[in-house]
Design a protein around this motif. Structure first.
Motif, PDB file in Angstrom:
ATOM      1  N   ALA A   2     -24.004 -22.393  38.643  1.00  0.00           N
ATOM      2  CA  ALA A   2     -25.109 -21.992  37.622  1.00  0.00           C
ATOM      3  C   ALA A   2     -24.611 -20.773  37.051  1.00  0.00           C
ATOM      4  O   ALA A   2     -24.713 -20.538  35.507  1.00  0.00           O
ATOM      5  N   PRO A   3     -24.395 -19.795  37.869  1.00  0.00           N
ATOM      6  CA  PRO A   3     -23.854 -18.207  37.276  1.00  0.00           C
ATOM      7  C   PRO A   3     -22.677 -18.590  36.245  1.00  0.00           C
ATOM      8  O   PRO A   3     -22.576 -17.955  35.425  1.00  0.00           O
ATOM      9  N   LEU A   4     -21.793 -19.612  36.613  1.00  0.00           N
ATOM     10  CA  LEU A   4     -20.731 -19.834  35.773  1.00  0.00           C
ATOM     11  C   LEU A   4     -21.263 -19.937  34.155  1.00  0.00           C
ATOM     12  O   LEU A   4     -20.574 -19.721  33.263  1.00  0.00           O
ATOM     13  N   VAL A   5     -21.942 -21.339  34.324  1.00  0.00           N
ATOM     14  CA  VAL A   5     -22.561 -21.711  33.230  1.00  0.00           C
ATOM     15  C   VAL A   5     -23.192 -20.424  32.185  1.00  0.00           C
ATOM     16  O   VAL A   5     -23.294 -20.519  31.210  1.00  0.00           O
ATOM     17  N   LEU A   6     -24.158 -19.823  32.997  1.00  0.00           N
ATOM     18  CA  LEU A   6     -24.822 -18.804  32.267  1.00  0.00           C
ATOM     19  C   LEU A   6     -24.237 -17.826  31.865  1.00  0.00           C
ATOM     20  O   LEU A   6     -24.510 -17.248  30.800  1.00  0.00           O
ATOM     21  N   THR A   7     -23.228 -17.321  32.597  1.00  0.00           N
ATOM     22  CA  THR A   7     -22.416 -16.384  32.107  1.00  0.00           C
ATOM     23  C   THR A   7     -21.425 -16.780  30.690  1.00  0.00           C
ATOM     24  O   THR A   7     -21.635 -15.826  29.736  1.00  0.00           O
ATOM     25  N   LEU A   8     -20.893 -17.990  30.550  1.00  0.00           N
ATOM     26  CA  LEU A   8     -20.352 -18.573  29.464  1.00  0.00           C
ATOM     27  C   LEU A   8     -21.352 -18.599  28.358  1.00  0.00           C
ATOM     28  O   LEU A   8     -21.157 -18.174  27.298  1.00  0.00           O
ATOM     29  N   GLY A   9     -22.366 -19.392  28.688  1.00  0.00           N
ATOM     30  CA  GLY A   9     -23.480 -19.687  27.801  1.00  0.00           C
ATOM     31  C   GLY A   9     -24.085 -18.526  27.066  1.00  0.00           C
ATOM     32  O   GLY A   9     -24.529 -18.432  25.843  1.00  0.00           O
ATOM     33  N   GLY A  10     -24.717 -17.460  28.173  1.00  0.00           N
ATOM     34  CA  GLY A  10     -25.371 -16.391  27.638  1.00  0.00           C
ATOM     35  C   GLY A  10     -24.593 -15.336  26.869  1.00  0.00           C
ATOM     36  O   GLY A  10     -25.048 -14.865  25.923  1.00  0.00           O
ATOM     37  N   THR A  11     -23.140 -15.301  27.299  1.00  0.00           N
ATOM     38  CA  THR A  11     -22.323 -14.214  26.616  1.00  0.00           C
ATOM     39  C   THR A  11     -22.061 -14.935  25.101  1.00  0.00           C
ATOM     40  O   THR A  11     -22.207 -14.112  24.123  1.00  0.00           O
ATOM     41  N   VAL A  12     -21.756 -16.068  24.931  1.00  0.00           N
ATOM     42  CA  VAL A  12     -21.584 -16.593  23.784  1.00  0.00           C
ATOM     43  C   VAL A  12     -22.688 -16.365  22.752  1.00  0.00           C
ATOM     44  O   VAL A  12     -22.626 -16.082  21.729  1.00  0.00           O
ATOM     45  N   LEU A  13     -24.035 -16.937  23.379  1.00  0.00           N
ATOM     46  CA  LEU A  13     -25.094 -16.822  22.243  1.00  0.00           C
ATOM     47  C   LEU A  13     -25.409 -15.578  22.003  1.00  0.00           C
ATOM     48  O   LEU A  13     -25.953 -14.970  20.976  1.00  0.00           O
ATOM     49  N   PHE A  14     -25.362 -14.343  23.088  1.00  0.00           N
ATOM     50  CA  PHE A  14     -25.378 -12.985  22.782  1.00  0.00           C
ATOM     51  C   PHE A  14     -24.574 -12.541  21.672  1.00  0.00           C
ATOM     52  O   PHE A  14     -24.851 -11.686  20.712  1.00  0.00           O
ATOM     53  N   SER A  15     -23.372 -13.051  21.736  1.00  0.00           N
ATOM     54  CA  SER A  15     -22.397 -12.453  20.838  1.00  0.00           C
ATOM     55  C   SER A  15     -22.586 -13.185  19.563  1.00  0.00           C
ATOM     56  O   SER A  15     -22.180 -12.536  18.298  1.00  0.00           O
ATOM     57  N   LEU A  16     -23.164 -14.056  19.165  1.00  0.00           N
ATOM     58  CA  LEU A  16     -23.574 -14.526  17.991  1.00  0.00           C
ATOM     59  C   LEU A  16     -24.538 -13.894  17.468  1.00  0.00           C
ATOM     60  O   LEU A  16     -24.796 -14.147  16.237  1.00  0.00           O
ATOM     61  N   GLN A  17     -25.086 -13.176  18.046  1.00  0.00           N
ATOM     62  CA  GLN A  17     -26.208 -11.977  17.278  1.00  0.00           C
ATOM     63  C   GLN A  17     -25.494 -11.191  16.418  1.00  0.00           C
ATOM     64  O   GLN A  17     -25.622  -9.837  16.878  1.00  0.00           O
ATOM     65  N   ARG A  18     -24.804 -11.340  15.704  1.00  0.00           N
ATOM     66  CA  ARG A  18     -23.953 -10.481  14.902  1.00  0.00           C
ATOM     67  C   ARG A  18     -24.773  -9.410  14.169  1.00  0.00           C
ATOM     68  O   ARG A  18     -24.150  -8.194  13.899  1.00  0.00           O
ATOM     69  N   GLY A  19     -25.958  -9.639  13.692  1.00  0.00           N
ATOM     70  CA  GLY A  19     -26.741  -8.836  12.812  1.00  0.00           C
ATOM     71  C   GLY A  19     -26.926  -7.617  13.621  1.00  0.00           C
ATOM     72  O   GLY A  19     -26.958  -6.384  12.931  1.00  0.00           O
ATOM     73  N   THR A  20     -27.088  -7.436  14.841  1.00  0.00           N
ATOM     74  CA  THR A  20     -27.488  -6.219  15.620  1.00  0.00           C
ATOM     75  C   THR A  20     -26.162  -5.672  16.425  1.00  0.00           C
ATOM     76  O   THR A  20     -26.275  -4.749  17.297  1.00  0.00           O
ATOM     77  N   GLU A  21     -25.041  -6.223  16.200  1.00  0.00           N
ATOM     78  CA  GLU A  21     -23.798  -5.772  16.946  1.00  0.00           C
ATOM     79  C   GLU A  21     -23.532  -4.543  16.169  1.00  0.00           C
ATOM     80  O   GLU A  21     -23.256  -4.436  15.256  1.00  0.00           O
ATOM     81  N   PRO A  22     -23.200  -3.521  17.236  1.00  0.00           N
ATOM     82  CA  PRO A  22     -22.764  -1.738  16.636  1.00  0.00           C
ATOM     83  C   PRO A  22     -21.346  -2.172  15.962  1.00  0.00           C
ATOM     84  O   PRO A  22     -20.553  -2.901  16.609  1.00  0.00           O
ATOM     85  N   PRO A  23     -21.280  -1.387  15.060  1.00  0.00           N
ATOM     86  CA  PRO A  23     -19.775  -1.585  14.283  1.00  0.00           C
ATOM     87  C   PRO A  23     -18.834  -0.656  15.434  1.00  0.00           C
ATOM     88  O   PRO A  23     -19.267   0.139  16.179  1.00  0.00           O
ATOM     89  N   VAL A  24     -17.574  -0.840  15.131  1.00  0.00           N
ATOM     90  CA  VAL A  24     -16.650  -0.281  15.837  1.00  0.00           C
ATOM     91  C   VAL A  24     -16.207   1.168  15.090  1.00  0.00           C
ATOM     92  O   VAL A  24     -16.173   1.041  13.964  1.00  0.00           O
ATOM     93  N   ARG A  25     -16.398   2.059  16.010  1.00  0.00           N
ATOM     94  CA  ARG A  25     -16.298   3.467  15.264  1.00  0.00           C
ATOM     95  C   ARG A  25     -14.920   3.998  15.729  1.00  0.00           C
ATOM     96  O   ARG A  25     -14.933   4.369  17.023  1.00  0.00           O
ATOM     97  N   PRO A  26     -14.082   4.458  15.109  1.00  0.00           N
ATOM     98  CA  PRO A  26     -13.040   5.216  15.568  1.00  0.00           C
ATOM     99  C   PRO A  26     -13.397   6.493  16.276  1.00  0.00           C
ATOM    100  O   PRO A  26     -14.202   7.074  15.545  1.00  0.00           O
ATOM    101  N   ALA A  27     -12.509   6.818  17.344  1.00  0.00           N
ATOM    102  CA  ALA A  27     -12.947   8.031  18.004  1.00  0.00           C
ATOM    103  C   ALA A  27     -12.569   9.196  17.213  1.00  0.00           C
ATOM    104  O   ALA A  27     -11.637   9.260  16.488  1.00  0.00           O
ATOM    105  N   GLY A  28     -13.323  10.278  16.618  1.00  0.00           N
ATOM    106  CA  GLY A  28     -12.957  11.339  16.129  1.00  0.00           C
ATOM    107  C   GLY A  28     -11.907  12.455  16.754  1.00  0.00           C
ATOM    108  O   GLY A  28     -11.768  12.181  18.020  1.00  0.00           O
ATOM    109  N   PRO A  29     -11.387  13.246  15.930  1.00  0.00           N
ATOM    110  CA  PRO A  29     -10.594  14.154  16.690  1.00  0.00           C
ATOM    111  C   PRO A  29     -11.065  14.873  17.531  1.00  0.00           C
ATOM    112  O   PRO A  29     -10.034  15.242  18.783  1.00  0.00           O
TER     113      PRO A  29
END
Length: 413
Positions: free
Chosen positions: A176-203
């Motif tokens: 059960a946690p195997l399925v939830l890990t895979l399914g939940g993470t994929v569904l979470f990652s599909l919410q691209r509108g709220t995903e923070p952009p990658v920010r290069p670290a400043g000097p």
């Protein structure tokens, strides 16, 4: 009273990443228990089950911070999905090895290799920080809500595992946690509108958050707090067993989590007063004080209310602590910083569990409540001694995300 939470979810996409992320977070609370129950039932050895589960936890202490760094560098979806796929594949291999009677060493290898499940809770907090980073009241409500979700998972996860393992098959509690890990993470990652952009670290940003003096204090406090939680769990299980109420161990531990969740929910409705560093010190002090009555528990009926009361300081302290970590760490390293905090809690929990097992065997369960009390006292002393360093680090921390970045995120949503 629920107005702060209604305002919190006014942001587009917030409901989506919260509900999908909950599935993956529930899986994290089930995996360890599921492994122990499955191995113990099939191989008839709790010693082996504990060793396999402990090996995976040790691996997690290494993989979680590394995954956090990769998330900051490459983004949540590009990192989390491959990590979840690999974790699910290795978890499936563990189940197959156990079912086919494979050598014992294969159980250790597959379970260790499965320790790449992403820290979705940290990624969810990073999304809230991206949306409301410069709104202190809404971030307070967000961190409160996230802590309540953590406590809910802690209560529900083991119950679901035991129900599946006893009602269907021992392996069901791990599948059960195997399925939830895979399914939940994929569904979470599909919410691209709220995903923070990658920010290069400043000097001016250090290569690793570990060099942040304030975060060093927080990690040490969290290490002792984790020791408190780990030792409290083992000692409570041992005491209920000694009182001939072994079946009550789960509900008694759940009461501590329920007390914490209710306190966190109420805390999120309040407007925080004073500086975050002062509130964090007060919270750690509250944890230390509320642990003291547990040393007086002489029976099950005295233990029940004391566990509930002891839990009421947990969520407010963790809420303020996680918010403080977000203040200390630049946005370009927020995922790694959050996972380092979580790693400290996990490491402390493992240490506390180990010490508690030794103490129970040597001094008895009731006398061993001095361990969580002592861990809480050490956390308080560390927080008090490091208060000046924390204030300096918060003052020197970079400002929240720029308004332009927030506008871009809103357009993407």
């Amino acid at each position: 009273m629920l107005a702060p939470y209604r305002r919190l979810f006014s942001a587009k996409g917030s409901v989506g990443f919260t509900t999908t992320g909950f599935l993956a977070r529930l899986a994290l609370s089930m995996s360890g228990v599921g492994t122990v129950v499955m191995v113990a039932a099939v191989r008839h050895s709790y010693a082996l089950a504990g060793a396999v589960g402990g090996a995976s936890l040790a691996a997690t202490l290494i993989t979680v911070p590394l995954l956090g760094r990769l998330v900051d560098r490459y983004g949540q979806s590009r990192t989390a999905v491959p990590a979840a796929v690999w974790s699910a594949a290795m978890s499936a291999a563990l189940v197959v090895c156990l079912a086919t009677g494979a050598p014992t060493w294969t159980l250790f290898v597959t379970d260790i290799l499965s320790a790449t499940a992403p820290n979705v809770g940290g990624m969810a907090r990073a999304r809230w920080a991206e949306i409301y980073g410069d709104d202190a009241d809404r971030m307070h409500a967000a961190n409160s809500f996230e802590q309540v979700l953590d406590e809910t998972c802690f209560v529900l996860g083991p119950i679901i595992v035991v129900a599946l393992a006893t009602g269907i098959a021992p392996e069901a509690g791990r599948v059960a946690p195997l399925v939830l890990t895979l399914g939940g993470t994929v569904l979470f990652s599909l919410q691209r509108g709220t995903e923070p952009p990658v920010r290069p670290a400043g000097p001016a940003v250090a290569r690793s958050p570990l060099t942040n003096r304030g975060l060093q204090v927080m990690m040490l406090v969290f290490l002792f707090a984790g020791s408190l939680f780990g030792s409290l769990e083992v000692v409570t299980i041992a005491l209920t067993d000694a009182l001939h109420h072994r079946s009550s161990a789960g509900p008694v531990l759940a009461l501590q989590a329920v007390g914490s969740a209710l306190a966190g929910l109420l805390y999120g409705m309040l407007t925080p007063r004073g500086s975050s560093t002062t509130r964090f010190l007060a919270g750690v002090g509250g944890m230390a004080v509320l642990m003291l009555p547990l040393t007086l528990a002489g029976g099950l009926w005295s233990l029940v209310p004391l566990m509930f009361i002891a839990g009421t300081a947990t969520s407010p302290t963790m809420i303020t602590g996680m918010g403080l970590v977000q203040e200390l760490i630049p946005r370009s390293q927020i995922n790694e910083g959050m996972t380092l905090a979580v790693t400290s809690l996990l490491g402390g929990s493992s240490l506390g569990s180990t010490l508690a097992g030794w103490s129970v065997a040597r001094f008895g369960a009731q006398n061993s409540y001095v361990l969580p009390v002592g861990a809480a006292a050490l956390a308080l002393l560390t927080a008090a001694a490091g208060l000046g360093r924390l204030r300096e680090s918060v003052s020197a921390a970079p400002a929240p995300a720029l308004a332009g970045d927030r506008t871009e995120l809103g357009q993407r949503a």
